[in-house]
Design a protein around this motif. Sequence first.
Motif, PDB file in Angstrom:
ATOM      1  N   ILE A  48       5.314  -0.891   7.328  1.00 25.31           N
ATOM      2  CA  ILE A  48       4.691   0.298   6.736  1.00 25.31           C
ATOM      3  C   ILE A  48       5.760   1.301   6.315  1.00 25.31           C
ATOM      4  O   ILE A  48       5.729   1.848   5.213  1.00 25.31           O
ATOM      5  CB  ILE A  48       3.670   0.940   7.706  1.00 25.31           C
ATOM      6  N   ASP A  49       6.734   1.537   7.195  1.00 24.69           N
ATOM      7  CA  ASP A  49       7.797   2.506   6.895  1.00 24.69           C
ATOM      8  C   ASP A  49       8.576   2.143   5.637  1.00 24.69           C
ATOM      9  O   ASP A  49       8.888   3.013   4.815  1.00 24.69           O
ATOM     10  CB  ASP A  49       8.767   2.633   8.073  1.00 24.69           C
ATOM     11  N   GLY A  70      -4.708  -6.829   2.131  1.00 25.72           N
ATOM     12  CA  GLY A  70      -4.259  -5.568   1.534  1.00 25.72           C
ATOM     13  C   GLY A  70      -4.920  -4.374   2.197  1.00 25.72           C
ATOM     14  O   GLY A  70      -4.418  -3.257   2.136  1.00 25.72           O
ATOM     15  N   PHE A  71      -6.060  -4.616   2.869  1.00 25.08           N
ATOM     16  CA  PHE A  71      -6.752  -3.558   3.611  1.00 25.08           C
ATOM     17  C   PHE A  71      -5.994  -3.179   4.874  1.00 25.08           C
ATOM     18  O   PHE A  71      -6.198  -2.102   5.431  1.00 25.08           O
ATOM     19  CB  PHE A  71      -8.158  -3.998   4.022  1.00 25.08           C
ATOM     20  N   ILE A  72      -5.147  -4.047   5.358  1.00 22.68           N
ATOM     21  CA  ILE A  72      -4.358  -3.763   6.575  1.00 22.68           C
ATOM     22  C   ILE A  72      -3.204  -2.834   6.247  1.00 22.68           C
ATOM     23  O   ILE A  72      -2.952  -1.873   6.968  1.00 22.68           O
ATOM     24  CB  ILE A  72      -3.832  -5.080   7.194  1.00 22.68           C
ATOM     25  N   PHE A  73      -2.506  -3.120   5.162  1.00 22.89           N
ATOM     26  CA  PHE A  73      -1.302  -2.366   4.819  1.00 22.89           C
ATOM     27  C   PHE A  73      -1.590  -1.139   3.970  1.00 22.89           C
ATOM     28  O   PHE A  73      -0.889  -0.130   4.067  1.00 22.89           O
ATOM     29  CB  PHE A  73      -0.308  -3.293   4.101  1.00 22.89           C
ATOM     30  N   GLY A  74      -2.600  -1.207   3.122  1.00 22.51           N
ATOM     31  CA  GLY A  74      -2.883  -0.121   2.188  1.00 22.51           C
ATOM     32  C   GLY A  74      -3.226   1.224   2.794  1.00 22.51           C
ATOM     33  O   GLY A  74      -2.623   2.236   2.416  1.00 22.51           O
ATOM     34  N   PRO A  75      -4.203   1.298   3.716  1.00 20.01           N
ATOM     35  CA  PRO A  75      -4.591   2.618   4.229  1.00 20.01           C
ATOM     36  C   PRO A  75      -3.464   3.413   4.899  1.00 20.01           C
ATOM     37  O   PRO A  75      -3.317   4.602   4.593  1.00 20.01           O
ATOM     38  CB  PRO A  75      -5.733   2.300   5.204  1.00 20.01           C
ATOM     39  N   ALA A 156       3.080  -4.515  -4.599  1.00 18.59           N
ATOM     40  CA  ALA A 156       3.901  -4.688  -3.406  1.00 18.59           C
ATOM     41  C   ALA A 156       3.253  -5.705  -2.486  1.00 18.59           C
ATOM     42  O   ALA A 156       2.033  -5.705  -2.315  1.00 18.59           O
ATOM     43  CB  ALA A 156       4.065  -3.353  -2.672  1.00 18.59           C
ATOM     44  N   CYS A 157       4.088  -6.573  -1.921  1.00 23.09           N
ATOM     45  CA  CYS A 157       3.623  -7.576  -0.967  1.00 23.09           C
ATOM     46  C   CYS A 157       4.644  -7.703   0.152  1.00 23.09           C
ATOM     47  O   CYS A 157       5.847  -7.500  -0.063  1.00 23.09           O
ATOM     48  CB  CYS A 157       3.457  -8.938  -1.634  1.00 23.09           C
ATOM     49  N   VAL A 158       4.163  -8.054   1.311  1.00 26.06           N
ATOM     50  CA  VAL A 158       5.072  -8.319   2.418  1.00 26.06           C
ATOM     51  C   VAL A 158       5.860  -9.592   2.132  1.00 26.06           C
ATOM     52  O   VAL A 158       7.075  -9.649   2.346  1.00 26.06           O
ATOM     53  CB  VAL A 158       4.306  -8.435   3.759  1.00 26.06           C
ATOM     54  N   ILE A 159       5.174 -10.631   1.632  1.00 28.86           N
ATOM     55  CA  ILE A 159       5.766 -11.961   1.456  1.00 28.86           C
ATOM     56  C   ILE A 159       5.576 -12.433   0.020  1.00 28.86           C
ATOM     57  O   ILE A 159       4.519 -12.237  -0.574  1.00 28.86           O
ATOM     58  CB  ILE A 159       5.077 -12.990   2.388  1.00 28.86           C
TER      59      ILE A 159
END
Length: 184
Positions: A48-49, A70-75, A156-159
């Motif tokens: 997140i940071d 995307g609901f996990i990282f977005g908010p 943006a994506c983690v992977i």
Amino acid sequence: MASKDSQDPRIARISSSIRIIPDFPKPGIMFQDITTLLLDTKAFKDTIDLFVERYRDQNISVVAGVEARGFIFGPPIALAIGAKFVPMRKPKKLPGEVISEEYSLEYGTDKIEMHVGAVQTGERALVIDDLIATGGTLCAAIKLLERVGVTVVECACVIELPELKGRAKLGGKPLFVLVEGEGA
């Protein structure tokens, strides 16, 4: 997993926290399991940071999260940068009036939907998901937002699974990823 920025120790921590499940959900797939990332509070916070540091000063008013990860990282990113969060959902999941965008799958098509009025012409958006593979879902999210006059600043994506060439389908939109995944 290979790091996009080997200088930042947070990237290595994030990469090592993602579990690879061979042959899931079918033979030949190397599933990138982020649930182990979510269990590692330090790696999750680092994820997140890193996104917040990148987008804090880009005048983004909308973080559009692609269902479901995307609901996990977005908010948390949206809250930290002072933007609203807009869910991009699978069909028949949103209760109000929606607009939709169809995209191709390996066999057939699917759609993503967004509430009418969730975004306004002229807003600046970040589209976020956990992973980019073939790029179909992100491409549909971009088209949906642009259809209503929103400027997509970046995805943006983690992977990223680079061998599946999803980045090439984004129509030149920038893509920021933290780690490259192993095999498809």
